[in-house]
Design a protein around this motif. Structure first.
Motif, short mmCIF file in Angstrom:
data_model
loop_
_atom_site.label_atom_id
_atom_site.label_comp_id
_atom_site.label_asym_id
_atom_site.label_seq_id
_atom_site.Cartn_x
_atom_site.Cartn_y
_atom_site.Cartn_z
N ILE A 28 12.38 -21.38 2.16
CA ILE A 28 11.10 -21.60 1.49
C ILE A 28 10.27 -22.68 2.17
CG2 ILE A 28 12.00 -23.19 -0.27
CD1 ILE A 28 9.28 -20.48 -0.80
N LEU A 29 10.93 -23.75 2.67
CA LEU A 29 10.17 -24.82 3.31
C LEU A 29 9.58 -24.39 4.64
CD1 LEU A 29 9.50 -27.80 2.50
CD2 LEU A 29 11.17 -26.66 1.03
N SER A 30 10.22 -23.44 5.31
CA SER A 30 9.68 -22.95 6.58
C SER A 30 8.31 -22.31 6.39
CB SER A 30 10.64 -21.94 7.21
OG SER A 30 11.84 -22.56 7.61
N THR A 31 8.07 -21.78 5.19
CA THR A 31 6.78 -21.12 4.94
C THR A 31 5.63 -22.11 4.81
OG1 THR A 31 6.86 -21.05 2.49
CG2 THR A 31 8.04 -19.31 3.70
N PHE A 32 5.94 -23.39 4.70
CA PHE A 32 4.88 -24.41 4.61
C PHE A 32 3.99 -24.34 5.86
CE2 PHE A 32 4.27 -29.10 3.08
CZ PHE A 32 2.98 -28.79 2.69
N LEU A 64 13.78 -16.21 -4.81
CA LEU A 64 14.38 -17.44 -5.32
C LEU A 64 14.04 -17.73 -6.78
CD1 LEU A 64 13.70 -19.60 -2.15
CD2 LEU A 64 15.92 -18.75 -2.91
N LEU A 65 13.35 -16.83 -7.44
CA LEU A 65 12.92 -17.07 -8.82
C LEU A 65 14.09 -17.37 -9.75
CD1 LEU A 65 10.12 -14.43 -9.50
CD2 LEU A 65 9.87 -16.91 -9.41
N ASN A 66 15.22 -16.74 -9.51
CA ASN A 66 16.37 -16.91 -10.41
C ASN A 66 17.43 -17.83 -9.83
OD1 ASN A 66 15.41 -15.09 -12.49
ND2 ASN A 66 15.85 -13.42 -11.07
N ASP A 67 17.06 -18.62 -8.83
CA ASP A 67 18.00 -19.57 -8.25
C ASP A 67 18.47 -20.53 -9.35
OD1 ASP A 67 18.50 -20.48 -5.06
OD2 ASP A 67 18.96 -22.00 -6.57
N LYS A 68 19.74 -20.90 -9.27
CA LYS A 68 20.33 -21.74 -10.32
C LYS A 68 20.16 -23.24 -10.08
CE LYS A 68 21.93 -18.08 -12.39
NZ LYS A 68 21.26 -17.59 -13.62
N HIS A 69 19.78 -23.62 -8.87
CA HIS A 69 19.78 -25.05 -8.53
C HIS A 69 18.42 -25.70 -8.74
CE1 HIS A 69 20.88 -28.80 -6.63
NE2 HIS A 69 22.11 -28.35 -6.46
N ASP A 70 18.44 -26.84 -9.40
CA ASP A 70 17.21 -27.59 -9.68
C ASP A 70 16.44 -27.95 -8.42
OD1 ASP A 70 15.54 -29.16 -11.67
OD2 ASP A 70 16.19 -30.80 -10.37
N LEU A 71 17.15 -28.24 -7.34
CA LEU A 71 16.46 -28.58 -6.09
C LEU A 71 15.65 -27.40 -5.55
CD1 LEU A 71 19.01 -30.73 -4.04
CD2 LEU A 71 16.84 -31.47 -5.02
N MET A 72 16.11 -26.19 -5.83
CA MET A 72 15.35 -25.02 -5.41
C MET A 72 14.17 -24.77 -6.35
SD MET A 72 16.53 -24.18 -2.61
CE MET A 72 15.34 -22.85 -2.50
N HIS A 73 14.35 -25.07 -7.62
CA HIS A 73 13.22 -24.94 -8.55
C HIS A 73 12.07 -25.83 -8.09
CE1 HIS A 73 16.40 -24.00 -11.90
NE2 HIS A 73 16.40 -23.11 -10.93
N LYS A 74 12.42 -27.06 -7.71
CA LYS A 74 11.41 -28.01 -7.25
C LYS A 74 10.77 -27.57 -5.94
CE LYS A 74 13.65 -31.94 -9.52
NZ LYS A 74 14.43 -33.20 -9.33
N ALA A 75 11.58 -27.07 -5.02
CA ALA A 75 11.06 -26.67 -3.71
C ALA A 75 10.12 -25.49 -3.82
CB ALA A 75 12.23 -26.34 -2.76
N VAL A 76 10.51 -24.48 -4.58
CA VAL A 76 9.66 -23.30 -4.74
C VAL A 76 8.37 -23.67 -5.48
CG1 VAL A 76 9.46 -21.00 -5.76
CG2 VAL A 76 11.60 -21.69 -4.65
N PRO A 122 12.07 -20.72 -13.86
CA PRO A 122 12.64 -21.89 -14.54
C PRO A 122 11.51 -22.87 -14.85
CG PRO A 122 13.89 -21.33 -12.58
CD PRO A 122 12.64 -20.50 -12.53
N ARG A 123 11.63 -23.62 -15.91
CA ARG A 123 10.56 -24.50 -16.36
C ARG A 123 10.17 -25.53 -15.29
NH1 ARG A 123 8.19 -25.07 -21.17
NH2 ARG A 123 7.22 -27.05 -21.74
N THR A 124 11.16 -26.07 -14.58
CA THR A 124 10.86 -27.07 -13.55
C THR A 124 10.02 -26.45 -12.43
OG1 THR A 124 12.86 -28.34 -13.99
CG2 THR A 124 11.86 -28.62 -11.82
N MET A 125 10.37 -25.25 -12.02
CA MET A 125 9.60 -24.55 -10.98
C MET A 125 8.15 -24.37 -11.41
SD MET A 125 10.33 -20.78 -9.27
CE MET A 125 12.03 -21.18 -8.82
N LEU A 126 7.98 -23.92 -12.64
CA LEU A 126 6.63 -23.70 -13.15
C LEU A 126 5.86 -25.01 -13.24
CD1 LEU A 126 4.51 -21.81 -14.33
CD2 LEU A 126 5.57 -22.13 -16.58
N ARG A 127 6.51 -26.07 -13.73
CA ARG A 127 5.82 -27.36 -13.86
C ARG A 127 5.32 -27.85 -12.50
NH1 ARG A 127 8.10 -31.59 -14.65
NH2 ARG A 127 10.32 -31.09 -14.79
N TYR A 128 6.16 -27.73 -11.49
CA TYR A 128 5.74 -28.15 -10.15
C TYR A 128 4.59 -27.28 -9.64
CZ TYR A 128 9.29 -31.65 -8.93
OH TYR A 128 10.04 -32.79 -8.83
N ALA A 129 4.66 -25.99 -9.90
CA ALA A 129 3.66 -25.05 -9.38
C ALA A 129 2.27 -25.30 -9.97
CB ALA A 129 4.10 -23.62 -9.66
#
Length: 237
Positions: A149-153, A171-183, A211-218
């Motif tokens: 995902i970071l390569s797409t930056f 990656l929408l259903n990734d289980k790791h919080d670090l991926m939620h934040k990155a996406v 995941p809520r964290t992913m959405l909040r960051y987005a």
């Protein structure tokens, strides 16, 4: 210049107090994502200043440096690659790209990924098949998924969002919080650089699944009323 001298220069800037702080910050405790990582206590600006004199280290030297148990020494190796890449010939860039992917097990914390993937993997794949990113996005290795995902930056900065959306969907259903934040971060950057409407084309299809964290960051840059609608998740946008 040699690895031995580089390590010596880094140690001059080391701080035991900072090492303790960094160890906590990068979650090096048992069961945490950075378990077992060791720190010298050197901050990134000091690392960047130090490595400027070591850009001529070859890949065999950088390979040895990447095996270091010390986070800052591995980061030094990767940041030297970043400095080398733009000035390299096409053949040398291919070498650097392959070297990077060969060593993903040593690119094993979020800063190591975030400071390098978009500078090497992104530009190398610009006019090439991107299937490697889709493979990385489905890896069991957390850091390989983050590399994807970071390569797409690199492309977001050029006003292109399609690849980011394609990887994000995997990656929408990734289980790791670090991926939620990155996406979420990359989607936010799409909104910032490609337009909020472009980001919302993706969000309207997928925000309820996120995941809520992913959405909040987005949606961090959205107007408050719009953010609240998304966060409630039941309101039709």
């Amino acid at each position: 210049m040699s690895i031995k001298l580089l390590k010596k220069e880094l140690n001059k800037k080391a701080s035991k107090e900072k090492a303790v702080i960094l160890s906590r910050f990068f979650k090096t405790g048992p069961g945490q994502y950075g378990e077992g990582d060791k720190f010298l206590g050197v901050v990134v600006p000091d690392i960047r200043m130090t490595i400027k004199n070591f850009v001529d280290l070859d890949l065999s030297d950088l390979q040895k440096l990447l095996q270091s148990p010390y986070h800052e020494e591995r980061l030094s190796s990767l940041l030297i690659l970043v400095l080398k890449y733009p000035k390299a010939t096409p053949a040398e860039q291919t070498e650097i790209y392959k070297f990077y992917l060969k060593n993903t097990k040593r690119i094993n914390n979020w800063d190591l990924v975030d400071l390098t993937a978009e500078k090497i993997i992104g530009p190398y794949l610009e006019n090439k098949d991107k299937k490697v990113l889709f493979k990385l996005a489905q890896s069991r290795n957390l850091w390989e998924r983050r590399i994807a995902i970071l390569s797409t930056f690199h492309y977001i900065k050029k006003g292109e969002s399609r690849l980011t959306f394609e990887i994000a969907q995997i990656l929408l259903n990734d289980k790791h919080d670090l991926m939620h934040k990155a996406v979420g971060w990359m989607l936010r950057e799409v909104g910032k650089r490609c337009g909020e409407k472009t980001e919302e084309e993706f969000l309207k299809k997928h925000y309820k699944q996120m995941p809520r964290t992913m959405l909040r960051y987005a949606i961090e840059r959205f107007a408050e009323n719009k953010r609240l609608k998304y966060l409630k998740s039941k309101v039709k946008i």
